[in-house]
Design an enzyme around this catalytic site. Structure first.
Site, mmCIF file in Angstrom:
data_model
loop_
_atom_site.group_PDB
_atom_site.id
_atom_site.type_symbol
_atom_site.label_atom_id
_atom_site.label_comp_id
_atom_site.label_asym_id
_atom_site.label_seq_id
_atom_site.Cartn_x
_atom_site.Cartn_y
_atom_site.Cartn_z
ATOM 1 N N GLU A 34 48.376 41.478 31.586
ATOM 2 C CA GLU A 34 48.196 41.518 33.037
ATOM 3 C C GLU A 34 48.473 40.138 33.632
ATOM 4 O O GLU A 34 48.354 39.119 32.942
ATOM 5 C CB GLU A 34 46.738 41.942 33.330
ATOM 6 C CG GLU A 34 46.389 41.985 34.804
ATOM 7 C CD GLU A 34 45.054 42.686 35.080
ATOM 8 O OE1 GLU A 34 44.302 42.955 34.124
ATOM 9 O OE2 GLU A 34 44.781 42.967 36.270
ATOM 10 N N ASN A 181 45.491 52.441 38.539
ATOM 11 C CA ASN A 181 44.593 51.876 37.519
ATOM 12 C C ASN A 181 43.177 51.819 38.083
ATOM 13 O O ASN A 181 42.958 51.356 39.201
ATOM 14 C CB ASN A 181 45.027 50.448 37.171
ATOM 15 C CG ASN A 181 43.995 49.730 36.304
ATOM 16 O OD1 ASN A 181 43.851 50.021 35.115
ATOM 17 N ND2 ASN A 181 43.237 48.811 36.902
ATOM 18 N N GLU A 182 42.225 52.300 37.325
ATOM 19 C CA GLU A 182 40.816 52.252 37.727
ATOM 20 C C GLU A 182 40.665 52.596 39.213
ATOM 21 O O GLU A 182 40.053 51.837 39.990
ATOM 22 C CB GLU A 182 40.192 50.884 37.372
ATOM 23 C CG GLU A 182 40.214 50.639 35.870
ATOM 24 C CD GLU A 182 39.279 49.532 35.374
ATOM 25 O OE1 GLU A 182 38.751 48.773 36.191
ATOM 26 O OE2 GLU A 182 39.086 49.452 34.140
ATOM 27 N N TYR A 247 35.152 49.105 27.312
ATOM 28 C CA TYR A 247 35.020 47.768 26.739
ATOM 29 C C TYR A 247 33.711 47.682 25.957
ATOM 30 O O TYR A 247 32.708 48.286 26.340
ATOM 31 C CB TYR A 247 34.997 46.705 27.846
ATOM 32 C CG TYR A 247 36.367 46.444 28.447
ATOM 33 C CD1 TYR A 247 37.250 45.570 27.845
ATOM 34 C CD2 TYR A 247 36.774 47.086 29.609
ATOM 35 C CE1 TYR A 247 38.509 45.318 28.385
ATOM 36 C CE2 TYR A 247 38.036 46.845 30.160
ATOM 37 C CZ TYR A 247 38.897 45.960 29.543
ATOM 38 O OH TYR A 247 40.140 45.721 30.062
ATOM 39 N N GLU A 303 42.710 50.517 27.960
ATOM 40 C CA GLU A 303 41.995 49.236 27.966
ATOM 41 C C GLU A 303 40.787 49.355 27.046
ATOM 42 O O GLU A 303 39.930 50.226 27.258
ATOM 43 C CB GLU A 303 41.545 48.835 29.377
ATOM 44 C CG GLU A 303 42.702 48.377 30.243
ATOM 45 C CD GLU A 303 42.297 47.865 31.625
ATOM 46 O OE1 GLU A 303 41.199 47.302 31.753
ATOM 47 O OE2 GLU A 303 43.102 48.046 32.557
HETATM 48 O O1 AHR Z 1 41.296 43.730 31.576
HETATM 49 C C1 AHR Z 1 40.641 43.156 32.680
HETATM 50 C C2 AHR Z 1 40.351 44.175 33.774
HETATM 51 O O2 AHR Z 1 39.444 45.120 33.300
HETATM 52 C C3 AHR Z 1 41.511 45.020 34.253
HETATM 53 O O3 AHR Z 1 42.266 44.371 35.219
HETATM 54 C C4 AHR Z 1 40.822 46.206 34.845
HETATM 55 O O4 AHR Z 1 41.610 47.367 34.785
HETATM 56 C C5 AHR Z 1 39.541 46.322 34.031
HETATM 57 O O5 AHR Z 1 38.432 46.455 34.822
#
Ligand code: AHR
Length: 498
Positions: A34, A181-182, A247, A303
Site C-alpha cells: 500500500e 476496500n473495507e 489481523y 489482509e
Molecule cells: O494494512 C493497513 C490497513 O489495515 C489497510 O489500509 C486497511 O485496509 C486495514 O484497516
C-alpha cells in the site's frame, strides 16, 4: 486437517494421499503493498536517480529477494489508501503528476511518482500477478471502469489512446480487481446492504475485470458475509471473490504490544489468536456454502498478519514494526490454515510486503533485512499450485495459565512426485515427537528445513549477522511406512518425501 489430543509431547499425523484433489492456489502466497509509510517509497521504489542500485527506479536488492521468495501476486494500491486514490494522478510524465495528501497514513505528501505503469512494470520484473484495488469509497463508477479499460482493453478508445500516449501499446494482463476496500470502515462506513448495491453498480461497469473481488467482512462480522452472498445470488457473474480481513492483535487496538519486547504469555496469546483464523474461515465458509455450495466464489483473505505498536521513535502513521521468531510462527500457522481450506480460500495477502506491519523485508537507506516471515514464505513456496493432502493430526496441548492450544499445526501437499509437510511447534519449551504415517511404501528419502532460534524474541537487524533464517533439518529415512522425528520447540519445519 482434523486435530485431536494425544499424550504429552507426541504428535501423530496420517496423510491421505489417495484423497488429494484440491489445488492450493499459488495466490494463497500473495502479498500486499500500500502507499503507506515506507512500503512503496524507499521500500520498493527509490527512483532512477537514487544511489541505491535500482532498475528503472525499483530497488535491485528487494527485487531479487522477492523473486527468490517466489512471490506469486501483489495487491496494490491499498488498503484505505485505495479509497482515496485517483488513478489518473499517477499516469503520464512524472514531473507533471499532481501531488496529494495521504490522509490515512501520516498526512504526508504523495507525489504519485509510483502509479499504474510503475506497479505493473514492477509486477513484470518480479514475475507476480497484479491485483488492483479500485476506489469505491470516494471514486466514481466511471473512474473505476476507465481504469480497468486503460489497463486491460485492446480496443480503440480514449482510454487506450491515453495508455499508448503514455508509452504502453499493449494492454496488461490483469485478472484480479478489488472493488472497494473495507467499505464498512475507511472505505465509506457503509452497511452491507448499501455496499452490495454499490458493488453491483461498480461491477456492472467493470468490463475487462475477469476476477472481481467484493469487499468482505472484518473478522467476526458474519452478517456482512451473509448479506453480500444473499444479495449477489441473482448476479453471480459479477462476483468471483469475497474478501476477509483479520489481523492478529495480541492485546487490543489502543495497546497492541511491542513487536520484539514480549514474554511467553504474549507469545501464547498471539499464537492462540492466530489459530482463531481457522474458526473464522470455517464460519464464513459455512455461510458461503449456503448460497454457493459449489464453492464458485473464492474467500480472499486479502489482509492478515500481526499488528503491533510501531517501533519507538517512528512515525505512528507509518506502521513500521520489527519481526521476530513469533512472526515466523504466525505466518506458518496462517499459511497452514489457508492450505487446509484451499477448497474455499483462493487467495491471501499478508499485510504488508515491506516496512509495514508483518513485512517480509525491511529496509533502511541502502540496507535490507530479510525477516523471519520472509523465510517462512520461502520455505512454504513448495505448496504453491500443489495439491492438498488431507491429513489427520493428533497432537498434545501447549498449556499456559489454564488455557491451551494444540502444540502442533500442519499442512501437507504433493507436487511433481514430492510430498511436502509444513509443521509449526507452538510450544517454546518442549519439542514434539512426530510420527508420520506415510502414504506409500515406495517413499524412501526424506529431507527438511527449519526456522528456529535461541529466543522467542530473536529478530534480524540492520548491520548484524542474521539471527533467524532457513537451515537444513535432517530427518532419518522412513521405515516401515513411518517417519519419526523430533520437532524442536518454537520452530517452523518443512519435511519433504519422495
Ligand atoms: O494494512 C493497513 C490497513 O489495515 C489497510 O489500509 C486497511 O485496509 C486495514 O484497516
Amino acid at each position: 486437517m482434523l486435530t485431536s489430543n494425544v499424550l504429552f509431547g507426541q504428535t501423530k499425523i496420517t496423510l491421505y494421499s489417495d484423497q488429494a484433489e484440491t489445488k492450493i492456489n499459488k495466490e494463497i502466497y500473495g502479498h500486499f503493498a500500500e502507499h503507506l509509510g515506507r512500503c512503496i517509497y524507499g521500500g520498493i521504489f527509490v527512483g532512477e536517480d537514487s544511489e541505491i542500485p535500482n532498475t528503472r527506479g525499483f530497488r535491485d536488492d528487494v527485487t531479487g529477494a522477492l523473486i527468490d521468495m517466489k512471490i506469486p501476486l501483489l495487491r496494490w494500491p491499498g488498503g484505505c489508501f485505495a479509497d482515496t486514490y485517483n488513478w489518473k494522478d499517477g499516469i503520464g510524465p512524472r514531473e507533471e503528476r499532481p501531488s496529494m495528501v495521504n490522509v490515512h497514513w501520516g498526512g504526508v505528501t504523495e507525489d504519485n511518482s509510483f502509479g499504474t505503469h510503475e506497479f505493473l512494470d514492477f509486477c513484470d520484473l518480479i514475475d507476480a500477478e497484479p491485483y488492483i484495488n479500485v476506489n469505491v469509497g470516494s471514486g466514481t463508477v466511471r473512474e473505476a471502469s476507465e481504469w480497468i479499460e486503460y489497463v486491460t482493453s485492446s480496443n480503440i478508445s480514449p482510454m487506450t489512446d491515453l495508455r499508448k500516449k503514455n508509452g504502453r501499446e499493449e494492454p496488461w494482463d490483469v485478472k484480479y480487481w478489488g472493488i472497494g476496500n473495507e467499505n464498512w470502515g475507511c472505505g465509506g462506513n457503509m452497511t452491507p446492504e448499501y455496499y452490495a448495491d454499490v458493488y453491483k453498480h461498480f461491477a456492472t461497469y467493470s468490463r475487462g475485470a475477469e476476477y472481481k473481488i467484493a469487499c468482505g467482512a472484518s473478522d467476526i462480522d458474519y452478517n456482512w458475509t451473509d448479506v453480500l452472498m444473499k444479495k449477489m445470488q441473482d448476479k453471480r457473474n459479477l462476483m468471483q471473490g469475497l474478501s476477509l480481513h483479520y489481523y492478529t492483535i495480541t492485546h487490543n487496538w489502543s495497546k497492541k504490544g511491542s513487536a520484539t519486547d514480549f514474554d511467553e504469555k504474549e507469545w501464547f496469546t498471539t499464537l492462540s489468536k492466530t489459530l482463531f483464523m481457522d474458526e473464522l474461515i470455517q464460519k464464513h465458509s459455512t455461510i458461503m456454502d449456503k448460497y454457493d455450495p459449489n464453492k464458485r466464489v473464492g474467500l480472499i483473505v486479502d489482509e492478515w498478519g500481526n499488528w503491533f505498536d510501531v517501533e519507538p521513535g517512528t512515525n505512528p502513521g507509518f506502521l513500521y514494526q520489527q519481526n521476530t521468531l513469533r512472526d515466523a510462527l504466525v505466518a506458518g500457522i496462517n499459511l497452514n490454515i489457508f492450505n487446509n481450506h484451499a477448497d474455499r480460500v483462493k487467495m491471501s495477502n499478508i499485510a504488508q510486503t515491506i516496512n509495514v506491519l508483518q513485512s517480509v523485508i525491511l529496509t533502511k537507506e541502502d540496507e535490507m533485512v530479510l525477516t523471519p516471515t520472509y523465510y517462512v514464505f520461502k520455505m512454504y513456496s513448495v505448496h504453491q499450485d500443489a495439491t492438498l493432502i488431507p491429513a489427520n493430526l493428533k497432537t498434545s496441548k501447549y498449556e499456559m495459565d489454564g488455557e491451551s492450544v494444540p502444540a502442533v499445526n500442519a499442512s501437507a501437499s504433493t507436487k511433481d512426485g514430492v510430498i511436502s509437510i509444513t509443521l509449526c511447534n507452538l510450544n517454546p519449551n518442549e519439542s514434539e515427537n512426530v510420527e508420520l504415517s506415510l502414504p506409500a511404501d515406495e517413499i524412501s528419502t526424506a529431507s527438511g528445513q527449519i526456522i528456529t532460534s535461541q529466543s522467542i524474541n530473536d529478530f534480524n537487524d540492520f548491520g548484524k549477522n542474521e539471527t533467524v533464517s532457513l537451515k537444513e533439518f535432517s530427518v532419518a529415512k522412513p521405515k516401515d511406512g513411518k517417519l519419526t522425528f523430533e520437532l524442536p520447540a518454537k520452530s517452523v519445519v518443512l519435511v519433504q518425501l519422495k
